[in-house]
Write a protein that holds these residues in place. Structure first.
Motif, short mmCIF file in Angstrom:
data_model
loop_
_atom_site.label_atom_id
_atom_site.label_comp_id
_atom_site.label_asym_id
_atom_site.label_seq_id
_atom_site.Cartn_x
_atom_site.Cartn_y
_atom_site.Cartn_z
N THR A 83 -14.69 6.22 -2.76
CA THR A 83 -14.54 5.70 -1.40
C THR A 83 -14.09 4.25 -1.43
O THR A 83 -13.22 3.84 -0.64
CB THR A 83 -15.87 5.82 -0.63
OG1 THR A 83 -16.31 7.17 -0.67
CG2 THR A 83 -15.72 5.36 0.80
N PHE A 84 -14.67 3.48 -2.34
CA PHE A 84 -14.29 2.07 -2.47
C PHE A 84 -12.80 1.95 -2.78
O PHE A 84 -12.08 1.18 -2.13
CB PHE A 84 -15.12 1.43 -3.59
CG PHE A 84 -14.80 -0.02 -3.82
CD1 PHE A 84 -15.42 -1.01 -3.06
CD2 PHE A 84 -13.86 -0.40 -4.76
CE1 PHE A 84 -15.13 -2.34 -3.26
CE2 PHE A 84 -13.56 -1.74 -4.97
CZ PHE A 84 -14.20 -2.72 -4.22
N ILE A 85 -12.32 2.70 -3.77
CA ILE A 85 -10.90 2.64 -4.15
C ILE A 85 -10.01 3.12 -3.01
O ILE A 85 -8.97 2.53 -2.73
CB ILE A 85 -10.65 3.48 -5.43
CG1 ILE A 85 -11.39 2.86 -6.62
CG2 ILE A 85 -9.16 3.61 -5.73
CD1 ILE A 85 -10.90 1.48 -7.01
N ALA A 86 -10.42 4.19 -2.32
CA ALA A 86 -9.62 4.71 -1.21
C ALA A 86 -9.49 3.68 -0.08
O ALA A 86 -8.40 3.49 0.47
CB ALA A 86 -10.23 6.01 -0.70
N LEU A 87 -10.58 3.02 0.26
CA LEU A 87 -10.53 2.02 1.32
C LEU A 87 -9.72 0.78 0.90
O LEU A 87 -8.96 0.24 1.71
CB LEU A 87 -11.94 1.60 1.73
CG LEU A 87 -12.74 2.63 2.52
CD1 LEU A 87 -14.18 2.17 2.70
CD2 LEU A 87 -12.08 2.89 3.86
N LEU A 88 -9.88 0.38 -0.34
CA LEU A 88 -9.11 -0.76 -0.82
C LEU A 88 -7.62 -0.46 -0.82
O LEU A 88 -6.81 -1.27 -0.37
CB LEU A 88 -9.58 -1.15 -2.23
CG LEU A 88 -8.98 -2.42 -2.82
CD1 LEU A 88 -9.32 -3.63 -1.96
CD2 LEU A 88 -9.48 -2.61 -4.23
N LEU A 89 -7.25 0.73 -1.30
CA LEU A 89 -5.84 1.13 -1.30
C LEU A 89 -5.30 1.31 0.12
O LEU A 89 -4.14 0.97 0.39
CB LEU A 89 -5.64 2.40 -2.12
CG LEU A 89 -5.79 2.24 -3.63
CD1 LEU A 89 -5.68 3.58 -4.32
CD2 LEU A 89 -4.75 1.27 -4.17
N ALA A 90 -6.12 1.82 1.03
CA ALA A 90 -5.69 1.95 2.43
C ALA A 90 -5.42 0.58 3.03
O ALA A 90 -4.43 0.40 3.75
CB ALA A 90 -6.75 2.69 3.24
N GLY A 91 -6.26 -0.39 2.74
CA GLY A 91 -6.04 -1.75 3.23
C GLY A 91 -4.78 -2.37 2.65
O GLY A 91 -4.00 -3.01 3.37
N LEU A 92 -4.57 -2.17 1.36
CA LEU A 92 -3.35 -2.69 0.72
C LEU A 92 -2.10 -2.03 1.29
O LEU A 92 -1.10 -2.69 1.55
CB LEU A 92 -3.42 -2.49 -0.79
CG LEU A 92 -4.38 -3.40 -1.53
CD1 LEU A 92 -4.53 -2.95 -2.98
CD2 LEU A 92 -3.91 -4.84 -1.47
N PHE A 93 -2.16 -0.72 1.49
CA PHE A 93 -1.01 0.00 2.03
C PHE A 93 -0.70 -0.46 3.46
O PHE A 93 0.45 -0.67 3.82
CB PHE A 93 -1.25 1.51 2.00
CG PHE A 93 -0.10 2.31 2.52
CD1 PHE A 93 1.03 2.51 1.75
CD2 PHE A 93 -0.14 2.84 3.79
CE1 PHE A 93 2.11 3.21 2.23
CE2 PHE A 93 0.93 3.56 4.29
CZ PHE A 93 2.07 3.75 3.51
N ALA A 94 -1.74 -0.61 4.27
CA ALA A 94 -1.54 -1.06 5.65
C ALA A 94 -0.96 -2.47 5.69
O ALA A 94 -0.05 -2.76 6.48
CB ALA A 94 -2.85 -1.01 6.42
#
Length: 108
Positions: free
Chosen positions: A45-56
């Protein structure tokens, strides 16, 4: 000024508004996760949220407006042109107030 801006007159100001929301929203998520407040999440979940923030932030807040805000006549990418062809100290200001396309001279 902004009232005579090509971006505004051509009806593309909404792209800037969405890009700003994505840039600051994604950046806020990255800062939240990187500050240690996301340590209670599972690793996936941590990696998914971090990557979602970077992508956005990078994709939606920076790359998308650079590609999508174009001259309606000649297709010149106005934000990209401002960032690559203008002096760094006035590129964003120029982009926000320019009243015609530097490529073809279109005003709308």
């Amino acid at each position: 000024m902004w009232s005579t801006s090509y971006v505004r007159k051509s009806g593309q100001a909404w792209k800037l508004a969405i890009a700003a929301v994505l840039l600051f929203g994604g950046g806020g998520l990255v800062v939240f996760m990187a500050s240690g407040r996301g340590d209670s999440f599972e690793p996936g979940t941590f990696i998914a949220l971090l990557l979602a923030g970077l992508f956005a932030t990078l994709g939606g807040g920076l790359a998308w407006p650079a590609y999508s805000i174009r001259c309606r006549s000649c297709g010149l990418k106005l934000l990209w042109h401002a960032l690559t062809a203008r002096p760094h100290h006035d590129s964003i200001e120029w982009f926000l107030v320019v009243d015609n396309c530097p490529g073809c001279g279109a005003t709308r």
